[in-house]
Scaffold this motif. Structure first.
Motif, PDB file in Angstrom:
ATOM      1  N   LEU A 142      77.090 112.915 -15.389  1.00 51.82           N
ATOM      2  CA  LEU A 142      77.295 111.699 -14.742  1.00 51.82           C
ATOM      3  C   LEU A 142      75.868 111.178 -13.704  1.00 51.82           C
ATOM      4  CD1 LEU A 142      79.471 109.631 -13.825  1.00 51.82           C
ATOM      5  CD2 LEU A 142      80.118 110.873 -12.180  1.00 51.82           C
ATOM      6  N   SER A 143      75.320 112.121 -13.407  1.00 58.24           N
ATOM      7  CA  SER A 143      74.195 111.874 -12.586  1.00 58.24           C
ATOM      8  C   SER A 143      73.004 111.548 -13.341  1.00 58.24           C
ATOM      9  CB  SER A 143      73.541 113.088 -11.852  1.00 58.24           C
ATOM     10  OG  SER A 143      74.512 113.714 -10.761  1.00 58.24           O
ATOM     11  N   ARG A 144      72.914 111.722 -14.700  1.00 65.81           N
ATOM     12  CA  ARG A 144      72.008 111.360 -15.534  1.00 65.81           C
ATOM     13  C   ARG A 144      72.086 109.723 -15.886  1.00 65.81           C
ATOM     14  NH1 ARG A 144      71.797 116.031 -19.986  1.00 65.81           N
ATOM     15  NH2 ARG A 144      70.691 117.659 -18.799  1.00 65.81           N
ATOM     16  N   HIS A 145      73.173 109.124 -15.515  1.00 63.98           N
ATOM     17  CA  HIS A 145      73.401 107.698 -15.652  1.00 63.98           C
ATOM     18  C   HIS A 145      73.552 106.838 -14.227  1.00 63.98           C
ATOM     19  CE1 HIS A 145      74.756 107.937 -19.760  1.00 63.98           C
ATOM     20  NE2 HIS A 145      75.460 109.324 -19.429  1.00 63.98           N
ATOM     21  N   GLN A 146      72.813 107.612 -13.325  1.00 56.87           N
ATOM     22  CA  GLN A 146      72.509 106.669 -12.160  1.00 56.87           C
ATOM     23  C   GLN A 146      71.668 105.490 -12.608  1.00 56.87           C
ATOM     24  OE1 GLN A 146      71.913 108.993  -8.842  1.00 56.87           O
ATOM     25  NE2 GLN A 146      70.930 107.766  -7.633  1.00 56.87           N
ATOM     26  N   GLY A 147      72.050 104.293 -11.926  1.00 61.84           N
ATOM     27  CA  GLY A 147      71.489 102.994 -12.116  1.00 61.84           C
ATOM     28  C   GLY A 147      71.979 102.351 -13.289  1.00 61.84           C
ATOM     29  N   GLN A 148      73.004 103.004 -14.108  1.00 60.36           N
ATOM     30  CA  GLN A 148      73.366 102.214 -15.223  1.00 60.36           C
ATOM     31  C   GLN A 148      74.806 101.939 -15.215  1.00 60.36           C
ATOM     32  OE1 GLN A 148      72.722 105.528 -18.248  1.00 60.36           O
ATOM     33  NE2 GLN A 148      70.434 105.177 -18.540  1.00 60.36           N
ATOM     34  N   LEU A 149      75.255 100.962 -15.999  1.00 56.35           N
ATOM     35  CA  LEU A 149      76.546 100.495 -16.207  1.00 56.35           C
ATOM     36  C   LEU A 149      77.457 101.589 -16.908  1.00 56.35           C
ATOM     37  CD1 LEU A 149      76.069  96.845 -16.842  1.00 56.35           C
ATOM     38  CD2 LEU A 149      76.809  97.909 -14.743  1.00 56.35           C
ATOM     39  N   VAL A 150      78.623 102.045 -16.269  1.00 57.90           N
ATOM     40  CA  VAL A 150      79.544 102.935 -17.091  1.00 57.90           C
ATOM     41  C   VAL A 150      80.798 102.574 -16.930  1.00 57.90           C
ATOM     42  CG1 VAL A 150      77.903 104.934 -16.442  1.00 57.90           C
ATOM     43  CG2 VAL A 150      79.624 104.490 -14.830  1.00 57.90           C
ATOM     44  N   ALA A 151      81.664 103.264 -17.450  1.00 58.95           N
ATOM     45  CA  ALA A 151      83.176 102.830 -17.217  1.00 58.95           C
ATOM     46  C   ALA A 151      83.998 104.191 -16.829  1.00 58.95           C
ATOM     47  CB  ALA A 151      83.828 102.253 -18.598  1.00 58.95           C
ATOM     48  N   GLN A 155      89.536 112.691  -9.395  1.00 52.77           N
ATOM     49  CA  GLN A 155      90.224 111.705  -9.995  1.00 52.77           C
ATOM     50  C   GLN A 155      89.994 111.323 -11.358  1.00 52.77           C
ATOM     51  OE1 GLN A 155      93.354 111.109  -8.369  1.00 52.77           O
ATOM     52  NE2 GLN A 155      92.635 112.901  -7.447  1.00 52.77           N
ATOM     53  N   ILE A 156      88.484 111.441 -11.643  1.00 53.99           N
ATOM     54  CA  ILE A 156      87.908 110.855 -13.030  1.00 53.99           C
ATOM     55  C   ILE A 156      88.288 111.804 -14.180  1.00 53.99           C
ATOM     56  CG2 ILE A 156      85.702 110.717 -13.969  1.00 53.99           C
ATOM     57  CD1 ILE A 156      84.343 110.208 -11.421  1.00 53.99           C
ATOM     58  N   ILE A 157      88.841 111.251 -15.147  1.00 57.13           N
ATOM     59  CA  ILE A 157      89.362 111.880 -16.514  1.00 57.13           C
ATOM     60  C   ILE A 157      88.209 111.990 -17.210  1.00 57.13           C
ATOM     61  CG2 ILE A 157      90.889 112.040 -18.439  1.00 57.13           C
ATOM     62  CD1 ILE A 157      92.876 110.198 -16.401  1.00 57.13           C
ATOM     63  N   TRP A 158      87.447 110.931 -17.779  1.00 58.90           N
ATOM     64  CA  TRP A 158      86.208 110.992 -18.388  1.00 58.90           C
ATOM     65  C   TRP A 158      85.350 109.563 -18.153  1.00 58.90           C
ATOM     66  CZ3 TRP A 158      86.283 106.816 -21.824  1.00 58.90           C
ATOM     67  CH2 TRP A 158      87.394 106.103 -22.424  1.00 58.90           C
ATOM     68  N   PHE A 159      84.438 109.585 -18.725  1.00 58.73           N
ATOM     69  CA  PHE A 159      83.563 108.351 -18.093  1.00 58.73           C
ATOM     70  C   PHE A 159      82.822 108.010 -19.811  1.00 58.73           C
ATOM     71  CE2 PHE A 159      80.228 111.579 -17.414  1.00 58.73           C
ATOM     72  CZ  PHE A 159      78.959 110.914 -17.549  1.00 58.73           C
ATOM     73  N   GLU A 160      82.246 106.941 -19.662  1.00 56.64           N
ATOM     74  CA  GLU A 160      81.523 106.370 -20.855  1.00 56.64           C
ATOM     75  C   GLU A 160      80.171 105.389 -20.350  1.00 56.64           C
ATOM     76  OE1 GLU A 160      83.746 102.207 -22.868  1.00 56.64           O
ATOM     77  OE2 GLU A 160      84.302 104.356 -23.297  1.00 56.64           O
ATOM     78  N   GLY A 161      79.145 105.672 -21.090  1.00 54.79           N
ATOM     79  CA  GLY A 161      78.182 105.019 -20.580  1.00 54.79           C
ATOM     80  C   GLY A 161      77.129 104.672 -21.619  1.00 54.79           C
ATOM     81  N   PRO A 162      75.878 104.421 -21.495  1.00 53.06           N
ATOM     82  CA  PRO A 162      75.056 104.165 -22.546  1.00 53.06           C
ATOM     83  C   PRO A 162      74.738 105.607 -23.254  1.00 53.06           C
ATOM     84  CG  PRO A 162      73.929 103.124 -20.720  1.00 53.06           C
ATOM     85  CD  PRO A 162      75.223 104.036 -20.259  1.00 53.06           C
ATOM     86  N   LYS A 163      74.136 105.592 -24.684  1.00 54.31           N
ATOM     87  CA  LYS A 163      73.843 106.636 -25.314  1.00 54.31           C
ATOM     88  C   LYS A 163      72.703 107.459 -24.375  1.00 54.31           C
ATOM     89  CE  LYS A 163      74.417 106.409 -30.229  1.00 54.31           C
ATOM     90  NZ  LYS A 163      73.820 106.079 -31.386  1.00 54.31           N
ATOM     91  N   ALA A 164      73.018 108.672 -24.597  1.00 53.51           N
ATOM     92  CA  ALA A 164      71.917 109.409 -23.737  1.00 53.51           C
ATOM     93  C   ALA A 164      71.556 110.738 -24.755  1.00 53.51           C
ATOM     94  CB  ALA A 164      72.524 109.998 -22.499  1.00 53.51           C
ATOM     95  N   SER A 165      70.345 111.222 -24.457  1.00 52.47           N
ATOM     96  CA  SER A 165      69.994 112.574 -25.023  1.00 52.47           C
ATOM     97  C   SER A 165      69.888 113.813 -24.130  1.00 52.47           C
ATOM     98  CB  SER A 165      68.651 112.282 -25.939  1.00 52.47           C
ATOM     99  OG  SER A 165      68.363 113.471 -26.369  1.00 52.47           O
ATOM    100  N   TYR A 166      70.771 114.742 -24.470  1.00 50.71           N
ATOM    101  CA  TYR A 166      70.602 115.958 -23.493  1.00 50.71           C
ATOM    102  C   TYR A 166      69.394 116.892 -24.072  1.00 50.71           C
ATOM    103  CZ  TYR A 166      74.335 113.212 -21.454  1.00 50.71           C
ATOM    104  OH  TYR A 166      75.175 112.531 -21.109  1.00 50.71           O
ATOM    105  N   ALA A 221      75.651 104.070  -8.446  1.00 43.83           N
ATOM    106  CA  ALA A 221      74.921 103.965  -7.385  1.00 43.83           C
ATOM    107  C   ALA A 221      74.325 105.371  -6.736  1.00 43.83           C
ATOM    108  CB  ALA A 221      75.470 103.210  -6.294  1.00 43.83           C
ATOM    109  N   GLY A 222      75.109 106.329  -7.120  1.00 42.14           N
ATOM    110  CA  GLY A 222      75.060 107.513  -6.653  1.00 42.14           C
ATOM    111  C   GLY A 222      76.062 108.639  -6.771  1.00 42.14           C
ATOM    112  N   VAL A 223      75.820 109.791  -6.930  1.00 38.73           N
ATOM    113  CA  VAL A 223      76.928 110.811  -7.271  1.00 38.73           C
ATOM    114  C   VAL A 223      76.607 112.116  -6.074  1.00 38.73           C
ATOM    115  CG1 VAL A 223      77.527 112.728  -8.924  1.00 38.73           C
ATOM    116  CG2 VAL A 223      76.507 110.513  -9.804  1.00 38.73           C
ATOM    117  N   ALA A 224      77.591 112.364  -5.536  1.00 40.58           N
ATOM    118  CA  ALA A 224      77.721 113.482  -4.577  1.00 40.58           C
ATOM    119  C   ALA A 224      78.096 114.702  -4.922  1.00 40.58           C
ATOM    120  CB  ALA A 224      78.532 112.778  -3.190  1.00 40.58           C
TER     121      ALA A 224
END
Length: 113
Positions: A57-66, A101-112, A79-82
């Protein structure tokens, strides 16, 4: 004439609540949190942490996610992950959502790799 000597009221001194200094080996940025007079304060707290999920989730900081939560779907910019919540900015407000409370999230493609 009756004279009553009441002790002077001493102002309540608020000390900041200790926050983590580092998250994922990166310096944590946060503002100081102060306790509130008259409300019992815990001396410590704990939270369940899924480190890999938080890292992804932290890797998507500054990106739009659902985020799909137990209450439904929410979309916004990370905006931030604590250690216990994520801040999502929408068009007109900031949402602070508990990680538990988060079940899952989706965001832009990312490489790990």
């Amino acid at each position: 004439m009756l004279i009553i000597n009441l002790p002077k009221k001493v102002p309540y001194i608020q000390n900041p609540i200790v926050q983590p200094g580092y998250i994922h080996n990166q310096p944590a940025t946060h503002s100081l949190i102060y306790s509130f007079a008259g409300i019992p304060q815990p001396t410590n707290y704990s939270t369940n942490l899924d480190p890999v999920f938080v890292q992804h989730l932290s890797r998507h900081q500054g990106q739009l996610v659902a985020l799909v939560t137990t209450a439904g779907r929410v979309e916004g910019e990370v905006a931030g992950v604590a250690v216990d919540h994520v801040q999502l900015n929408t068009e007109d407000r900031s949402l602070h959502i508990r990680l538990s409370q988060i079940i899952w999230f989706e965001g832009p493609k990312a490489s790990y790799s």
